[in-house]
Enzyme design. Structure first.
Site, short mmCIF file in Angstrom:
data_model
loop_
_atom_site.label_atom_id
_atom_site.label_comp_id
_atom_site.label_asym_id
_atom_site.label_seq_id
_atom_site.Cartn_x
_atom_site.Cartn_y
_atom_site.Cartn_z
N SER A 84 0.81 -1.21 0.00
CA SER A 84 0.00 0.00 0.00
C SER A 84 0.85 1.27 0.00
O SER A 84 0.44 2.29 -0.55
CB SER A 84 -0.93 0.01 1.22
N THR A 137 -1.55 4.28 3.30
CA THR A 137 -2.21 5.02 2.23
C THR A 137 -2.39 6.50 2.56
O THR A 137 -1.93 7.36 1.80
CB THR A 137 -3.55 4.37 1.85
#
Length: 376
Positions: A84, A137
């Protein structure tokens, strides 16, 4: 000889991944430019996850409302299978970096994020996530750290970022730190933020003042799964959009919204977790699309950083009753699983949406947003 050939092939792959990949067509002559950008990331969400959500939701999702669809190549700068951090860095900075990188390039030097650039241009900025606000993220849009594991360093970067609005977990990284005695919650308040705990305060009753900046913590560490009652992302998104739109005024806003726990369901090989999170994410998408349709000046982009679990819908599934299979020989709910290298769908709606058709690198998400905003 075999080892020599293998080494040569790996060297070529790593060399190609180290390059700055730009793959986007220039905007059209009669391009309509958006004032607002909403980037929504369903962490770990591939086509099978979306399909399972759709068939578990009366054969309908808000995903069907999008007018333009594309695919992106999710590999990172040092691995065909991204994580991510590298995936979000590709979106935020437009460069392929190593797995674990938070807003830095392959050589660990800082890369300027799209949110930072748009903030300088005068746009209001916001983050809404269903994980810790320091998670990989969201961190990639405001922080610059060599490792995603450095939550407390990432939290310090958030204080420096001047983001206007954020909602997510991870409060302990701000006020009960192991690396120093700083109280970042108080530091945010000293910078004129209104800071509240969602698990103590009802945000649905909060009247957001467009002259103020806000931070809402939804958990000490990670927020609950939706199956245990978490729904703040759905309940707050309307108010947050109105707040950002009012505060953004003529300049507009940039809003990153992540459905974080779709990925967690994949890692746990738990089909029910995946489906419930996709449905919650889709409900949030529906409210965002309603806003964009009414506003007329907002570009909505929905994608994922990668697919998690090698998820598939198995034989015997029925509408409303999905049997999920994973990469371990298709057995449902078999074991904890990792990311895969599948192409990832991209959905777009609003002014500039047509630029997201086709197949392109994940870095092109950054390039396309930049072309429609900073370089317009």
């Amino acid at each position: 000889m075999k080892n020599t050939v293998l080494y040569f092939c790996l060297s070529l792959l790593l060399f190609s991944c180290s390059k700055r990949v730009v793959q986007t067509e220039p905007v059209t002559k009669n391009q309509k430019y958006p004032k607002n950008i909403i980037l929504m990331i369903g962490d770990g969400m591939g086509l099978a996850q979306i399909s399972a959500g759709l068939y578990s939701n009366g054969n309908h999702l808000n995903f069907e409302r999008f007018t333009e669809i594309g695919l992106h190549k999710s590999y990172s700068g040092n691995n065909l299978i991204t994580d991510s951090a590298a995936g979000a860095t590709a979106f935020s900075c437009g460069c392929k970096s190593y797995n674990g990188a938070i807003g830095v390039k392959l050589d660990s030097t800082t890369c300027k994020t799209i949110m930072e650039s748009l903030k300088e241009k005068g746009l209001t900025t916001g983050l809404l996530v269903t994980c810790s606000i320091t998670h990989a993220t969201p961190a990639c849009f405001y922080a610059h750290q060599p490792s995603r594991a450095l939550d407390e360093n990432i939290a310090s970067d958030l204080v420096k970022s001047d983001v206007d609005f954020f909602i997510g977990g991870g409060k302990k990284f701000f006020d009960r730190r192991s690396t120093d005695d700083r109280n970042l919650v108080q530091e945010l308040k000293n910078k004129a933020y209104i800071i509240q705990d969602y698990f103590q305060d009802d945000l649905t009753k909060e009247n957001f003042d467009a002259t103020k900046k806000y931070g809402f913590f939804t958990a000490d560490d990670s927020p609950l799964p939706s199956t245990q009652g978490r729904d703040y992302e759905i309940n707050v998104v309307d108010k947050s959009l109105n707040y950002l739109n009012t505060r953004g005024n003529k300049n507009g806003f940039f809003y990153m919204i992540e459905g974080s726990q779709i990925d967690w369901g994949g890692h746990a090989a738990n089909s029910d977790w995946i489906i419930s999170e996709v449905k919650n994410f889709d409900a949030t998408i529906g409210k965002v699309l309603d806003f964009a349709k009414k506003d007329g000046n907002t570009l909505v982009i929905v994608t994922a950083d990668h697919e998690t679990g090698g998820y598939a819908i198995l034989e015997g599934s029925k509408t409303g009753s999905i049997i999920g299979g994973f990469a371990d020989k298709g057995k449902p709910n078999s074991k904890s699983l990792n990311h895969t290298g599948s192409l990832i769908p991209v959905f777009a709606y609003g002014p500039g949406a047509e630029n997201f058709r086709g197949i392109y690198e994940n870095t092109a998400i950054f390039d396309k947003i930049k072309s429609l905003t900073i370089n317009k």
